[in-house]
Write a protein that holds these residues in place. Structure first.
Motif, mmCIF file in Angstrom:
data_model
loop_
_atom_site.group_PDB
_atom_site.id
_atom_site.type_symbol
_atom_site.label_atom_id
_atom_site.label_comp_id
_atom_site.label_asym_id
_atom_site.label_seq_id
_atom_site.Cartn_x
_atom_site.Cartn_y
_atom_site.Cartn_z
ATOM 1 N N ASP A 66 0.836 -1.212 0.000
ATOM 2 C CA ASP A 66 0.000 0.000 0.000
ATOM 3 C C ASP A 66 0.867 1.257 0.000
ATOM 4 O O ASP A 66 0.636 2.186 -0.772
ATOM 5 N N ASP A 124 4.044 1.627 -0.815
ATOM 6 C CA ASP A 124 4.871 1.753 -2.020
ATOM 7 C C ASP A 124 4.050 2.191 -3.233
ATOM 8 O O ASP A 124 4.597 2.732 -4.176
ATOM 9 N N GLU A 125 2.736 1.975 -3.178
ATOM 10 C CA GLU A 125 1.874 2.349 -4.310
ATOM 11 C C GLU A 125 1.246 3.736 -4.154
ATOM 12 O O GLU A 125 0.458 4.142 -4.998
ATOM 13 N N LEU A 126 1.599 4.460 -3.095
ATOM 14 C CA LEU A 126 1.065 5.809 -2.934
ATOM 15 C C LEU A 126 1.470 6.678 -4.114
ATOM 16 O O LEU A 126 2.596 6.588 -4.616
ATOM 17 N N THR A 127 0.555 7.543 -4.536
ATOM 18 C CA THR A 127 0.903 8.505 -5.579
ATOM 19 C C THR A 127 1.874 9.524 -5.001
ATOM 20 O O THR A 127 2.015 9.638 -3.774
ATOM 21 N N SER A 128 2.485 10.291 -5.850
ATOM 22 C CA SER A 128 3.440 11.293 -5.363
ATOM 23 C C SER A 128 2.738 12.311 -4.460
ATOM 24 O O SER A 128 3.290 12.725 -3.438
ATOM 25 N N GLN A 129 1.514 12.682 -4.790
ATOM 26 C CA GLN A 129 0.763 13.623 -3.955
ATOM 27 C C GLN A 129 0.463 13.007 -2.592
ATOM 28 O O GLN A 129 0.603 13.664 -1.557
ATOM 29 N N GLN A 130 0.071 11.740 -2.577
ATOM 30 C CA GLN A 130 -0.212 11.062 -1.309
ATOM 31 C C GLN A 130 1.061 10.909 -0.476
ATOM 32 O O GLN A 130 1.019 11.050 0.754
ATOM 33 N N SER A 140 -4.239 17.956 -0.785
ATOM 34 C CA SER A 140 -5.419 17.475 -1.499
ATOM 35 C C SER A 140 -6.390 18.580 -1.882
ATOM 36 O O SER A 140 -7.250 18.376 -2.714
ATOM 37 N N ARG A 172 1.172 22.496 -5.135
ATOM 38 C CA ARG A 172 2.027 21.378 -4.718
ATOM 39 C C ARG A 172 3.476 21.820 -4.526
ATOM 40 O O ARG A 172 4.135 21.443 -3.556
ATOM 41 N N GLU A 220 9.957 11.787 -5.583
ATOM 42 C CA GLU A 220 10.688 10.598 -6.033
ATOM 43 C C GLU A 220 10.968 9.722 -4.819
ATOM 44 O O GLU A 220 11.496 10.195 -3.811
ATOM 45 N N LYS A 221 10.630 8.466 -4.929
ATOM 46 C CA LYS A 221 10.804 7.555 -3.792
ATOM 47 C C LYS A 221 12.270 7.459 -3.375
ATOM 48 O O LYS A 221 12.567 7.313 -2.196
#
Length: 190
Positions: A35, A37-43, A64, A69, A104-105
């Motif tokens: 979950d 790792d799948e977050l969007t960049s905004q999240q 949000s 941003r 960026e992760k």
């Protein structure tokens, strides 16, 4: 003093696992590794904001609500580097701002790890936030300092008081660290 981000011998999965565990605890979330790792960049930026908001509510930014941003990410970076004392690795200095804004992760995960998982990280970060209220240097243009003698004296007084605060805080911290805890001493006696 702030420590340089270090490359931990942890695997990316171990780092992510540590981050997720801390976030779930601090923010009362229920993320799994997948979950998170799948977050969007905004999240992901919102999670960073929420973690910073636990340290200082003024650092929280709502990504949000159609807010800018880039403005929010810049505020988070300022809090991270100026208040918490995060030092960007030399090899990232050129790309860090853009990578942070883009969430960026490879940039955000090490930041979260540094904020959450260093030994005594949250305690140290809370102390930094407290001290920042008193120690953030007020920048004044030189031409203003040299134009007005009264202002210059007031600014010098501010710098002197700031230095006095630093010394008093160090002394209080030393006393707290070396003083015996009365409750603990009482338990040892009984």
């Amino acid at each position: 003093p702030a420590q340089q981000p270090t490359v931990d011998p942890l695997s990316e999965q171990d780092m992510l696992s540590g981050i997720v565990d801390e976030i779930n605890t601090i923010l009362s979330k229920g993320f799994t590794l997948v979950d998170f790792d799948e977050l969007t960049s905004q999240q992901l930026l919102q999670v960073v904001s929420d973690v910073f908001g636990e340290l200082n509510p003024q650092a929280r930014f709502d990504f949000s609500a159609g807010n800018n941003r880039e403005e929010g990410a810049m505020r988070l970076m300022e809090f991270l580097m100026r208040t918490l004392g995060y030092k960007v690795a030399p090899m990232q200095r050129d790309t860090f701002p853009n990578d942070f804004v883009a969430a960026e992760k490879t940039t955000i995960y090490p930041v979260l790890y540094w904020v959450l998982k260093r030994p005594n990280a949250m305690k140290e970060n809370r102390e930094r936030v407290y001290l920042a209220k008193f120690l953030m240097r007020i920048e004044v243009p030189d031409e203003l300092k040299f134009q007005d003698q009264d202002f210059n004296q007031l600014y010098d007084s501010y710098l002197s008081l700031r230095q006095d605060f630093i010394e008093v805080h160090k002394r209080v911290k030393e006393l707290r660290d070396t003083s015996a805890d009365p409750a603990q001493a009482s338990r040892r006696i009984t």
